[in-house]
Design a protein around this motif. Structure first.
Motif, PDB file in Angstrom:
ATOM      1  N   THR A  80       0.899  -1.322   0.072  1.00  0.00           N
ATOM      2  CA  THR A  80      -0.069  -0.010  -0.042  1.00  0.00           C
ATOM      3  C   THR A  80       0.884   1.077   0.027  1.00  0.00           C
ATOM      4  O   THR A  80       1.932   1.314   0.484  1.00  0.00           O
ATOM      5  CB  THR A  80      -0.924  -0.058   1.230  1.00  0.00           C
ATOM      6  OG1 THR A  80      -0.046   0.139   2.544  1.00  0.00           O
ATOM      7  CG2 THR A  80      -1.784  -1.238   1.292  1.00  0.00           C
ATOM      8  N   HIS A  81       0.345   2.352  -0.438  1.00  0.00           N
ATOM      9  CA  HIS A  81       0.926   3.519  -0.458  1.00  0.00           C
ATOM     10  C   HIS A  81      -0.154   4.749  -0.429  1.00  0.00           C
ATOM     11  O   HIS A  81      -0.401   5.608   0.525  1.00  0.00           O
ATOM     12  CB  HIS A  81       1.864   3.805  -1.410  1.00  0.00           C
ATOM     13  CG  HIS A  81       2.646   5.075  -1.660  1.00  0.00           C
ATOM     14  ND1 HIS A  81       3.634   5.360  -0.880  1.00  0.00           N
ATOM     15  CD2 HIS A  81       2.431   6.179  -2.230  1.00  0.00           C
ATOM     16  CE1 HIS A  81       3.975   6.838  -0.846  1.00  0.00           C
ATOM     17  NE2 HIS A  81       3.207   7.380  -1.868  1.00  0.00           N
ATOM     18  N   TYR A  82      -0.680   4.919  -1.476  1.00  0.00           N
ATOM     19  CA  TYR A  82      -1.659   5.960  -1.634  1.00  0.00           C
ATOM     20  C   TYR A  82      -2.929   5.804  -0.859  1.00  0.00           C
ATOM     21  O   TYR A  82      -3.475   4.386  -0.914  1.00  0.00           O
ATOM     22  CB  TYR A  82      -2.262   6.150  -3.118  1.00  0.00           C
ATOM     23  CG  TYR A  82      -3.178   7.248  -3.537  1.00  0.00           C
ATOM     24  CD1 TYR A  82      -3.056   8.429  -3.092  1.00  0.00           C
ATOM     25  CD2 TYR A  82      -4.501   6.814  -3.801  1.00  0.00           C
ATOM     26  CE1 TYR A  82      -4.028   9.364  -3.248  1.00  0.00           C
ATOM     27  CE2 TYR A  82      -5.598   7.717  -4.063  1.00  0.00           C
ATOM     28  CZ  TYR A  82      -5.381   9.139  -3.854  1.00  0.00           C
ATOM     29  OH  TYR A  82      -6.279  10.066  -4.012  1.00  0.00           O
ATOM     30  N   ARG A  83      -3.534   6.723   0.073  1.00  0.00           N
ATOM     31  CA  ARG A  83      -4.589   6.525   1.001  1.00  0.00           C
ATOM     32  C   ARG A  83      -4.442   5.151   1.644  1.00  0.00           C
ATOM     33  O   ARG A  83      -5.293   4.371   1.973  1.00  0.00           O
ATOM     34  CB  ARG A  83      -5.919   6.484   0.139  1.00  0.00           C
ATOM     35  CG  ARG A  83      -5.913   7.718  -0.630  1.00  0.00           C
ATOM     36  CD  ARG A  83      -6.208   8.953   0.539  1.00  0.00           C
ATOM     37  NE  ARG A  83      -6.721  10.128  -0.287  1.00  0.00           N
ATOM     38  CZ  ARG A  83      -6.759  11.293   0.426  1.00  0.00           C
ATOM     39  NH1 ARG A  83      -6.352  11.533   1.625  1.00  0.00           N
ATOM     40  NH2 ARG A  83      -6.963  12.408  -0.230  1.00  0.00           N
ATOM     41  N   HIS A  84      -3.342   4.852   2.357  1.00  0.00           N
ATOM     42  CA  HIS A  84      -2.876   3.712   3.005  1.00  0.00           C
ATOM     43  C   HIS A  84      -3.954   3.504   4.037  1.00  0.00           C
ATOM     44  O   HIS A  84      -4.375   2.278   4.546  1.00  0.00           O
ATOM     45  CB  HIS A  84      -1.389   3.681   3.549  1.00  0.00           C
ATOM     46  CG  HIS A  84      -1.316   2.801   4.752  1.00  0.00           C
ATOM     47  ND1 HIS A  84      -1.073   1.391   4.735  1.00  0.00           N
ATOM     48  CD2 HIS A  84      -1.022   3.262   6.088  1.00  0.00           C
ATOM     49  CE1 HIS A  84      -0.826   0.921   5.820  1.00  0.00           C
ATOM     50  NE2 HIS A  84      -0.875   1.937   6.848  1.00  0.00           N
ATOM     51  N   GLU A  85      -4.220   4.465   4.872  1.00  0.00           N
ATOM     52  CA  GLU A  85      -5.320   4.446   6.050  1.00  0.00           C
ATOM     53  C   GLU A  85      -6.488   3.967   5.374  1.00  0.00           C
ATOM     54  O   GLU A  85      -7.237   3.688   6.404  1.00  0.00           O
ATOM     55  CB  GLU A  85      -5.203   6.073   6.676  1.00  0.00           C
ATOM     56  CG  GLU A  85      -6.001   7.035   5.925  1.00  0.00           C
ATOM     57  CD  GLU A  85      -5.443   7.697   4.647  1.00  0.00           C
ATOM     58  OE1 GLU A  85      -5.753   8.301   4.013  1.00  0.00           O
ATOM     59  OE2 GLU A  85      -4.158   7.193   4.586  1.00  0.00           O
TER      60      GLU A  85
END
Length: 224
Positions: A58-63
């Motif tokens: 994951t990276h973009y908008r991980h949360e």
């Protein structure tokens, strides 16, 4: 003989720019496809194939994606501060994944046999990489030229065969790529130099769900 404890890596770190405003706040793998997050269809394929150890980068908008993945038993490998691309992401996961390992992109749809099972059943012990490809007439929403030519099971660059985003691949030689951020294309080129890049043809239809229009058409076709 294919090991029974094979791992799967789902590439879920991308920005999803082809989805336009849909991914402003939502990572692409969490967009709904037929009533549930797109990535859930991929996880379901893995469960049906008997794959128990699943990772996702994951990276973009991980949360916005990590809690959901963890709730489904997926181990999250967060890429920060930089996104590493497919090759770099796989290389960064070397301490977790096995070899060979399956990898798959979640922004696609399959009409036919389970693609992961097909890869496992087509694998031969002397292979370094086995990519899943389809001829252009069975590649839905794909308008670009093909990616590879296929001779027997061996792949060479350029041709009419379309890569579906799924593969079974050994990872030991990833360290031959010195970069931290790189595409799997660089690793495939490395393997192709020694004749170690192979493919099997998916017997069903593969649909690219990478754009807003393609996602809309898929949901409309299913009545969602």
């Amino acid at each position: 003989m294919m090991p029974t404890d094979i791992t799967l890596m789902i590439f879920a770190a991308g920005f999803g720019t082809r989805m336009g405003d849909l991914t402003h706040d939502t990572p692409k793998p969490m967009l709904p496809l037929r009533g549930k997050p797109m990535i859930d269809h991929t996880i379901d394929l893995a469960k049906i194939a008997g794959i128990e150890t699943i990772y996702a980068n994951t990276h973009y908008r991980h949360e916005a994606i990590a809690p959901h993945l963890e709730s489904r038993g997926v181990t999250v490998l967060h890429e920060a501060p930089d996104i590493l691309d497919t090759g770099g992401g796989l290389k960064a996961a070397l301490g977790h994944i096995g070899s060979p390992t399956l990898t798959i992109n979640p922004d696609c749809d399959w009409s036919g046999p389970n693609p992961l099972i097909h890869l496992i059943e087509s694998w031969q012990a002397d292979m370094q990489a086995l990519l899943l490809v389809v001829p252009p007439e069975r590649a839905i929403n794909r308008t670009a030229e093909g990616d590879f030519s296929l001779c027997g099971t061996r792949l060479t660059r350029s041709g009419d065969m379309v890569y579906t985003g799924a593969q079974l691949i050994r990872t030991e030689r990833l360290t031959a790529i010195p970069d931290r951020v790189f595409s799997l294309n660089a690793y495939w080129d490395h393997l192709a130099e020694t004749g170690d890049l192979h493919a099997t043809i998916y017997p069903g239809r593969w649909t690219d769900i990478g754009t807003k229009a393609a996602l809309s058409r898929a949901n409309e076709a299913s009545g969602v």
